[in-house]
Design a protein around this motif. Structure first.
Motif, PDB file in Angstrom:
ATOM      1  N   ILE A 198       2.157   9.690   6.498  1.00 33.56           N
ATOM      2  CA  ILE A 198       2.374   8.305   6.940  1.00 33.56           C
ATOM      3  C   ILE A 198       3.795   8.119   7.444  1.00 33.56           C
ATOM      4  CG2 ILE A 198       2.614   5.925   6.083  1.00 33.56           C
ATOM      5  CD1 ILE A 198       0.176   6.474   4.278  1.00 33.56           C
ATOM      6  N   GLU A 199       4.748   8.674   6.725  1.00 40.42           N
ATOM      7  CA  GLU A 199       6.154   8.551   7.143  1.00 40.42           C
ATOM      8  C   GLU A 199       6.424   9.330   8.426  1.00 40.42           C
ATOM      9  OE1 GLU A 199       8.160   9.893   3.663  1.00 40.42           O
ATOM     10  OE2 GLU A 199       8.038   7.932   2.635  1.00 40.42           O
ATOM     11  N   THR A 200       5.821  10.524   8.541  1.00 42.39           N
ATOM     12  CA  THR A 200       6.021  11.335   9.753  1.00 42.39           C
ATOM     13  C   THR A 200       5.450  10.640  10.986  1.00 42.39           C
ATOM     14  OG1 THR A 200       5.939  13.382   8.459  1.00 42.39           O
ATOM     15  CG2 THR A 200       5.526  13.571  10.823  1.00 42.39           C
ATOM     16  N   ALA A 201       4.311   9.987  10.804  1.00 40.56           N
ATOM     17  CA  ALA A 201       3.667   9.297  11.930  1.00 40.56           C
ATOM     18  C   ALA A 201       4.316   7.953  12.246  1.00 40.56           C
ATOM     19  CB  ALA A 201       2.186   9.090  11.614  1.00 40.56           C
ATOM     20  N   GLY A 202       5.257   7.539  11.429  1.00 36.79           N
ATOM     21  CA  GLY A 202       5.924   6.258  11.670  1.00 36.79           C
ATOM     22  C   GLY A 202       5.055   5.056  11.342  1.00 36.79           C
ATOM     23  N   LEU A 203       4.150   5.214  10.374  1.00 36.91           N
ATOM     24  CA  LEU A 203       3.222   4.132  10.036  1.00 36.91           C
ATOM     25  C   LEU A 203       3.609   3.374   8.769  1.00 36.91           C
ATOM     26  CD1 LEU A 203      -0.179   5.952  10.736  1.00 36.91           C
ATOM     27  CD2 LEU A 203       0.926   4.216  12.160  1.00 36.91           C
ATOM     28  N   ALA A 204       4.704   3.775   8.123  1.00 37.33           N
ATOM     29  CA  ALA A 204       5.068   3.165   6.836  1.00 37.33           C
ATOM     30  C   ALA A 204       5.297   1.664   6.975  1.00 37.33           C
ATOM     31  CB  ALA A 204       6.303   3.852   6.257  1.00 37.33           C
ATOM     32  N   ASP A 205       6.006   1.260   8.003  1.00 31.31           N
ATOM     33  CA  ASP A 205       6.283  -0.176   8.170  1.00 31.31           C
ATOM     34  C   ASP A 205       5.004  -0.961   8.436  1.00 31.31           C
ATOM     35  OD1 ASP A 205       8.965   0.214   7.738  1.00 31.31           O
ATOM     36  OD2 ASP A 205       9.507   0.236   9.875  1.00 31.31           O
ATOM     37  N   ALA A 206       4.135  -0.403   9.273  1.00 37.21           N
ATOM     38  CA  ALA A 206       2.886  -1.101   9.603  1.00 37.21           C
ATOM     39  C   ALA A 206       2.018  -1.289   8.368  1.00 37.21           C
ATOM     40  CB  ALA A 206       2.127  -0.333  10.673  1.00 37.21           C
ATOM     41  N   LEU A 207       1.904  -0.254   7.535  1.00 37.62           N
ATOM     42  CA  LEU A 207       1.043  -0.332   6.353  1.00 37.62           C
ATOM     43  C   LEU A 207       1.730  -1.049   5.192  1.00 37.62           C
ATOM     44  CD1 LEU A 207      -0.643   3.203   6.436  1.00 37.62           C
ATOM     45  CD2 LEU A 207      -1.593   0.998   7.158  1.00 37.62           C
ATOM     46  N   SER A 208       2.996  -1.415   5.384  1.00 35.72           N
ATOM     47  CA  SER A 208       3.697  -2.220   4.389  1.00 35.72           C
ATOM     48  C   SER A 208       3.719  -3.694   4.785  1.00 35.72           C
ATOM     49  CB  SER A 208       5.144  -1.729   4.225  1.00 35.72           C
ATOM     50  OG  SER A 208       5.172  -0.382   3.787  1.00 35.72           O
ATOM     51  N   SER A 209       3.178  -3.993   5.969  1.00 36.72           N
ATOM     52  CA  SER A 209       3.163  -5.379   6.450  1.00 36.72           C
ATOM     53  C   SER A 209       2.081  -6.183   5.724  1.00 36.72           C
ATOM     54  CB  SER A 209       2.930  -5.403   7.964  1.00 36.72           C
ATOM     55  OG  SER A 209       1.652  -4.874   8.273  1.00 36.72           O
ATOM     56  N   ASP A 210       1.939  -7.447   6.120  1.00 37.86           N
ATOM     57  CA  ASP A 210       1.048  -8.354   5.393  1.00 37.86           C
ATOM     58  C   ASP A 210      -0.405  -7.895   5.365  1.00 37.86           C
ATOM     59  OD1 ASP A 210       3.186  -9.937   4.845  1.00 37.86           O
ATOM     60  OD2 ASP A 210       2.848 -11.346   6.496  1.00 37.86           O
ATOM     61  N   GLY A 211      -0.851  -7.253   6.461  1.00 36.76           N
ATOM     62  CA  GLY A 211      -2.254  -6.823   6.465  1.00 36.76           C
ATOM     63  C   GLY A 211      -3.197  -8.007   6.592  1.00 36.76           C
ATOM     64  N   PRO A 212      -4.278  -8.025   5.816  1.00 39.04           N
ATOM     65  CA  PRO A 212      -4.624  -7.056   4.768  1.00 39.04           C
ATOM     66  C   PRO A 212      -5.280  -5.796   5.349  1.00 39.04           C
ATOM     67  CG  PRO A 212      -6.270  -8.773   4.850  1.00 39.04           C
ATOM     68  CD  PRO A 212      -5.223  -9.160   5.850  1.00 39.04           C
ATOM     69  N   PHE A 213      -5.264  -4.733   4.559  1.00 35.73           N
ATOM     70  CA  PHE A 213      -5.854  -3.468   4.949  1.00 35.73           C
ATOM     71  C   PHE A 213      -6.737  -2.930   3.823  1.00 35.73           C
ATOM     72  CE2 PHE A 213      -1.506  -3.518   6.817  1.00 35.73           C
ATOM     73  CZ  PHE A 213      -1.841  -3.536   8.163  1.00 35.73           C
ATOM     74  N   THR A 214      -7.761  -2.178   4.248  1.00 39.14           N
ATOM     75  CA  THR A 214      -8.523  -1.345   3.321  1.00 39.14           C
ATOM     76  C   THR A 214      -8.250   0.086   3.725  1.00 39.14           C
ATOM     77  OG1 THR A 214     -10.246  -3.012   3.045  1.00 39.14           O
ATOM     78  CG2 THR A 214     -10.810  -0.745   2.443  1.00 39.14           C
ATOM     79  N   VAL A 215      -7.749   0.897   2.787  1.00 41.27           N
ATOM     80  CA  VAL A 215      -7.379   2.274   3.095  1.00 41.27           C
ATOM     81  C   VAL A 215      -8.251   3.230   2.295  1.00 41.27           C
ATOM     82  CG1 VAL A 215      -5.542   4.010   3.011  1.00 41.27           C
ATOM     83  CG2 VAL A 215      -4.991   1.636   3.603  1.00 41.27           C
ATOM     84  N   PHE A 216      -8.898   4.160   3.012  1.00 42.86           N
ATOM     85  CA  PHE A 216      -9.616   5.262   2.371  1.00 42.86           C
ATOM     86  C   PHE A 216      -8.623   6.427   2.326  1.00 42.86           C
ATOM     87  CE2 PHE A 216     -12.968   2.599   4.169  1.00 42.86           C
ATOM     88  CZ  PHE A 216     -13.812   2.458   3.069  1.00 42.86           C
ATOM     89  N   ALA A 217      -8.057   6.655   1.158  1.00 43.38           N
ATOM     90  CA  ALA A 217      -6.907   7.551   1.035  1.00 43.38           C
ATOM     91  C   ALA A 217      -7.306   8.952   0.591  1.00 43.38           C
ATOM     92  CB  ALA A 217      -5.915   6.962   0.035  1.00 43.38           C
ATOM     93  N   PRO A 218      -7.024   9.981   1.409  1.00 46.81           N
ATOM     94  CA  PRO A 218      -7.306  11.374   1.013  1.00 46.81           C
ATOM     95  C   PRO A 218      -6.263  11.883   0.024  1.00 46.81           C
ATOM     96  CG  PRO A 218      -7.110  11.119   3.425  1.00 46.81           C
ATOM     97  CD  PRO A 218      -6.536   9.905   2.791  1.00 46.81           C
ATOM     98  N   THR A 219      -6.701  12.671  -0.911  1.00 43.84           N
ATOM     99  CA  THR A 219      -5.808  13.275  -1.897  1.00 43.84           C
ATOM    100  C   THR A 219      -5.132  14.522  -1.341  1.00 43.84           C
ATOM    101  OG1 THR A 219      -7.590  14.650  -2.777  1.00 43.84           O
ATOM    102  CG2 THR A 219      -7.295  12.460  -3.768  1.00 43.84           C
ATOM    103  N   ASN A 220      -4.207  15.063  -2.122  1.00 45.06           N
ATOM    104  CA  ASN A 220      -3.566  16.327  -1.728  1.00 45.06           C
ATOM    105  C   ASN A 220      -4.599  17.439  -1.586  1.00 45.06           C
ATOM    106  OD1 ASN A 220      -1.122  15.022  -1.851  1.00 45.06           O
ATOM    107  ND2 ASN A 220      -0.476  15.931  -3.794  1.00 45.06           N
ATOM    108  N   ILE A 279       0.817  -1.216   0.000  1.00 46.59           N
ATOM    109  CA  ILE A 279       0.000   0.000   0.000  1.00 46.59           C
ATOM    110  C   ILE A 279       0.848   1.262   0.000  1.00 46.59           C
ATOM    111  CG2 ILE A 279      -1.515   1.381   1.506  1.00 46.59           C
ATOM    112  CD1 ILE A 279      -3.011  -1.244   2.146  1.00 46.59           C
ATOM    113  N   VAL A 280       1.878   1.329   0.836  1.00 47.76           N
ATOM    114  CA  VAL A 280       2.696   2.534   0.919  1.00 47.76           C
ATOM    115  C   VAL A 280       3.447   2.774  -0.384  1.00 47.76           C
ATOM    116  CG1 VAL A 280       4.608   3.660   2.136  1.00 47.76           C
ATOM    117  CG2 VAL A 280       2.919   2.335   3.424  1.00 47.76           C
ATOM    118  N   THR A 281       3.959   1.713  -1.002  1.00 49.40           N
ATOM    119  CA  THR A 281       4.683   1.858  -2.259  1.00 49.40           C
ATOM    120  C   THR A 281       3.751   2.307  -3.379  1.00 49.40           C
ATOM    121  OG1 THR A 281       6.227   0.122  -1.571  1.00 49.40           O
ATOM    122  CG2 THR A 281       6.185   0.679  -3.912  1.00 49.40           C
ATOM    123  N   VAL A 282       2.550   1.739  -3.414  1.00 44.10           N
ATOM    124  CA  VAL A 282       1.567   2.159  -4.415  1.00 44.10           C
ATOM    125  C   VAL A 282       1.214   3.630  -4.221  1.00 44.10           C
ATOM    126  CG1 VAL A 282      -0.804   1.868  -5.217  1.00 44.10           C
ATOM    127  CG2 VAL A 282       0.615  -0.147  -4.766  1.00 44.10           C
TER     128      VAL A 282
END
Length: 255
Positions: free
Chosen positions: A70-92, A53-56
């Motif tokens: 995500i990187e500032t909050a230190g969540l990159a590793d968690a959201l790159s793990s196996d999951g699975p996750f559903t993410v509602f992603a806000p745009t810029n 998810i983070v790479t995408v």
């Protein structure tokens, strides 16, 4: 804006509805994304089905602020793990709208959320956009209302009417962006959990200047008026000397 009001709405619904999650299919995400009219453009070249998810998200320009958060909050590793996750992603653009809201109402901006001292607040905001333990494709969402748990802890309300899907009253503008550890759906507002709204409101109230005390100036007490009645002049009565009169003796010889 919708996201601020929807935070309170989802909290009220969660209090009234028991949190149940329908069993969603755990099929591998499709390699194409379904785009809603007027949504951001995601080209086929942007889709990286063999990436997490983070790479995408990092490969899509419209998610640059989200990735930074995500990187500032230190969540990159968690959201790159196996999951699975559903993410509602806000745009810029969604983050720009949030910046306007924070500035107008609270006197801060998105940049302040990225400061180290606000890491917990930022983490709560970001994890409110993540449904853990499920890769929920748009086709898995039934018509009507579905209440989903968020990684932050507060529930999300998903409403579907035909092809239209909203989360906390915010439209989903693109569906089913695939990743190896889940799926991304795009939203055009930043969702704020109830506790974050409450924290911001509390800080706003504390920062408001206390109303100036109204000083009541008492009118001076008029000086007591001493009325001195004139003392009546003493009347001095001067007694005239009494002259004793010796009674006349009778003239002798007449009787």
């Amino acid at each position: 804006m919708a996201y601020l009001l929807s935070a309170w709405k989802s909290f009220a619904i969660a209090s009234a509805v028991s949190l149940t999650v329908a069993p969603f299919a755990q099929a591998s995400p499709e390699t194409t994304a379904t785009l809603a009219p007027g949504s951001l453009t995601i080209s086929q070249a942007d889709l990286l089905p063999d990436a997490d998810i983070v790479t995408v998200a990092s490969s899509i320009d419209d998610f640059s602020t989200l990735v930074q958060a995500i990187e500032t909050a230190g969540l990159a590793d968690a959201l790159s793990s196996d999951g699975p996750f559903t993410v509602f992603a806000p745009t810029n653009e969604a983050f720009a709208d949030l910046d306007d809201l924070l500035s107008d109402r609270y006197g801060i901006g998105v940049a302040d959320l990225l400061e180290p001292e606000n890491r917990d607040l930022l983490t709560d905001v970001l994890t409110y956009h993540v449904v853990p333990d499920a890769a929920i494709a748009s086709g898995d969402i039934p018509n009507g209302v579905t209440v989903l748990p968020s990684l932050e802890g507060d529930p999300l309300q998903v409403d579907r009417g035909g092809e239209d899907i909203n989360v906390n009253s915010v439209p989903v503008t693109a569906f089913d962006v695939p990743a190896t550890n889940g799926v991304i759906h795009v939203v055009d507002d930043v969702l704020l959990p109830p506790e974050v709204v409450a924290t911001l409101e509390e800080a706003r109230t504390a920062a408001e200047p206390a109303p100036a005390e109204t000083t009541t100036t008492e009118e001076p007490t008029p000086a007591e008026t001493t009325t001195t009645e004139p003392t009546p002049a003493e009347t001095t009565t001067t007694e005239e000397p009494v002259t004793e009169t010796t009674p006349a003796e009778p003239i002798r010889g007449l009787w």
